[in-house]
Design a protein around this motif. Sequence first.
Motif, PDB file in Angstrom:
ATOM      1  N   GLY A   1       0.770  -1.233   0.000  1.00  0.00           N
ATOM      2  CA  GLY A   1       0.000   0.000   0.000  1.00  0.00           C
ATOM      3  C   GLY A   1       0.800   1.281   0.000  1.00  0.00           C
ATOM      4  O   GLY A   1       0.299   2.327   0.398  1.00  0.00           O
ATOM      5  N   GLY A   2       1.997   1.230  -0.425  1.00  0.00           N
ATOM      6  CA  GLY A   2       2.791   2.447  -0.493  1.00  0.00           C
ATOM      7  C   GLY A   2       3.554   2.719   0.781  1.00  0.00           C
ATOM      8  O   GLY A   2       3.028   3.324   1.711  1.00  0.00           O
ATOM      9  N   GLU A   3       4.770   2.257   0.824  1.00  0.00           N
ATOM     10  CA  GLU A   3       5.647   2.505   1.965  1.00  0.00           C
ATOM     11  C   GLU A   3       5.895   4.012   2.080  1.00  0.00           C
ATOM     12  O   GLU A   3       6.109   4.691   1.083  1.00  0.00           O
ATOM     13  CB  GLU A   3       6.965   1.758   1.729  1.00  0.00           C
ATOM     14  CG  GLU A   3       7.987   1.926   2.798  1.00  0.00           C
ATOM     15  CD  GLU A   3       9.299   1.250   2.442  1.00  0.00           C
ATOM     16  OE1 GLU A   3      10.106   1.097   3.357  1.00  0.00           O
ATOM     17  OE2 GLU A   3       9.505   0.883   1.275  1.00  0.00           O
ATOM     18  N   ARG A   4       5.863   4.506   3.294  1.00  0.00           N
ATOM     19  CA  ARG A   4       6.053   5.936   3.523  1.00  0.00           C
ATOM     20  C   ARG A   4       7.225   6.164   4.462  1.00  0.00           C
ATOM     21  O   ARG A   4       7.561   5.321   5.279  1.00  0.00           O
ATOM     22  CB  ARG A   4       4.787   6.538   4.109  1.00  0.00           C
ATOM     23  CG  ARG A   4       3.605   6.459   3.147  1.00  0.00           C
ATOM     24  CD  ARG A   4       2.371   7.015   3.761  1.00  0.00           C
ATOM     25  NE  ARG A   4       2.406   8.462   3.730  1.00  0.00           N
ATOM     26  CZ  ARG A   4       1.542   9.207   3.058  1.00  0.00           C
ATOM     27  NH1 ARG A   4       0.588   8.633   2.373  1.00  0.00           N
ATOM     28  NH2 ARG A   4       1.621  10.512   3.085  1.00  0.00           N
ATOM     29  N   SER A   5       7.815   7.329   4.342  1.00  0.00           N
ATOM     30  CA  SER A   5       8.903   7.727   5.220  1.00  0.00           C
ATOM     31  C   SER A   5       8.363   7.953   6.633  1.00  0.00           C
ATOM     32  O   SER A   5       7.241   8.430   6.799  1.00  0.00           O
ATOM     33  CB  SER A   5       9.525   9.014   4.687  1.00  0.00           C
ATOM     34  OG  SER A   5      10.466   9.511   5.592  1.00  0.00           O
ATOM     35  N   PRO A   6       9.155   7.652   7.660  1.00  0.00           N
ATOM     36  CA  PRO A   6       8.678   7.841   9.037  1.00  0.00           C
ATOM     37  C   PRO A   6       8.803   9.283   9.548  1.00  0.00           C
ATOM     38  O   PRO A   6       8.635   9.535  10.721  1.00  0.00           O
ATOM     39  CB  PRO A   6       9.578   6.903   9.835  1.00  0.00           C
ATOM     40  CG  PRO A   6      10.838   6.849   9.059  1.00  0.00           C
ATOM     41  CD  PRO A   6      10.433   6.947   7.619  1.00  0.00           C
ATOM     42  N   THR A   7       9.088  10.230   8.677  1.00  0.00           N
ATOM     43  CA  THR A   7       9.250  11.622   9.103  1.00  0.00           C
ATOM     44  C   THR A   7       7.893  12.318   9.217  1.00  0.00           C
ATOM     45  O   THR A   7       6.854  11.753   8.885  1.00  0.00           O
ATOM     46  CB  THR A   7      10.118  12.388   8.093  1.00  0.00           C
ATOM     47  OG1 THR A   7       9.442  12.396   6.832  1.00  0.00           O
ATOM     48  CG2 THR A   7      11.490  11.755   7.948  1.00  0.00           C
ATOM     49  N   ALA A   8       7.905  13.572   9.640  1.00  0.00           N
ATOM     50  CA  ALA A   8       6.670  14.346   9.790  1.00  0.00           C
ATOM     51  C   ALA A   8       5.979  14.577   8.443  1.00  0.00           C
ATOM     52  O   ALA A   8       4.760  14.616   8.355  1.00  0.00           O
ATOM     53  CB  ALA A   8       6.968  15.679  10.449  1.00  0.00           C
ATOM     54  N   TRP A   9       6.755  14.705   7.370  1.00  0.00           N
ATOM     55  CA  TRP A   9       6.191  14.941   6.044  1.00  0.00           C
ATOM     56  C   TRP A   9       5.542  13.680   5.470  1.00  0.00           C
ATOM     57  O   TRP A   9       4.542  13.741   4.783  1.00  0.00           O
ATOM     58  CB  TRP A   9       7.280  15.492   5.118  1.00  0.00           C
ATOM     59  CG  TRP A   9       6.838  15.800   3.731  1.00  0.00           C
ATOM     60  CD1 TRP A   9       5.666  16.365   3.349  1.00  0.00           C
ATOM     61  CD2 TRP A   9       7.564  15.560   2.528  1.00  0.00           C
ATOM     62  NE1 TRP A   9       5.612  16.499   1.985  1.00  0.00           N
ATOM     63  CE2 TRP A   9       6.783  16.012   1.450  1.00  0.00           C
ATOM     64  CE3 TRP A   9       8.812  15.019   2.239  1.00  0.00           C
ATOM     65  CZ2 TRP A   9       7.199  15.934   0.132  1.00  0.00           C
ATOM     66  CZ3 TRP A   9       9.226  14.952   0.921  1.00  0.00           C
ATOM     67  CH2 TRP A   9       8.417  15.399  -0.120  1.00  0.00           C
TER      68      TRP A   9
END
Length: 173
Positions: A123-131
């Motif tokens: 499902g779309g890996e996302r960065s763990p940052t605030a953005w």
Amino acid sequence: MIGVLKAYVRVIDAINYRVGRIVMYGIFVMVAILLWSSISKTFSVPSLWTLEMAQFAMVAYYILGGPYSLQLGSNVRMDLLYGEWSTRRKAWTDAITVLFLISYLAILLWGGIESTIYSFKYGGERSPTAWRPYLWPIKVIMITGIALMLLQAISELFKDILRLAGQDVGEKT
């Protein structure tokens, strides 16, 4: 056989030359992002996306510019003895060492493809940052750059083979 090697070298060198010439303007993208970051921190609320976007731009700049750099011979090499060697000896040495590079790039490409598939699959890996941007776009750029680098390394191997066969492919600097 020699004609096939020369055709491969001609096509891959042309592709990587064009990609490299376009990507070299990516430095302006990075400067614009970092300039926006400085301005937004000075006059308003800092943007969350600027640091990570600058990192993504740097990755794209570096990884897509690598094959162009290899093609031009801009890579760093230990020149203690190499500079004094004959073209034939350089070709032998480069042919052997580029095999290590090809092996490394093949493993790196395989891992990059696996990581990109994982990123799409869940499902779309996302960065763990605030953005929290999606990571698949930069992963696609990375595997494209690694694939182009692998193709360029094979081109360099073919150039060395052609030099050893007495064909004129230009002097290696």
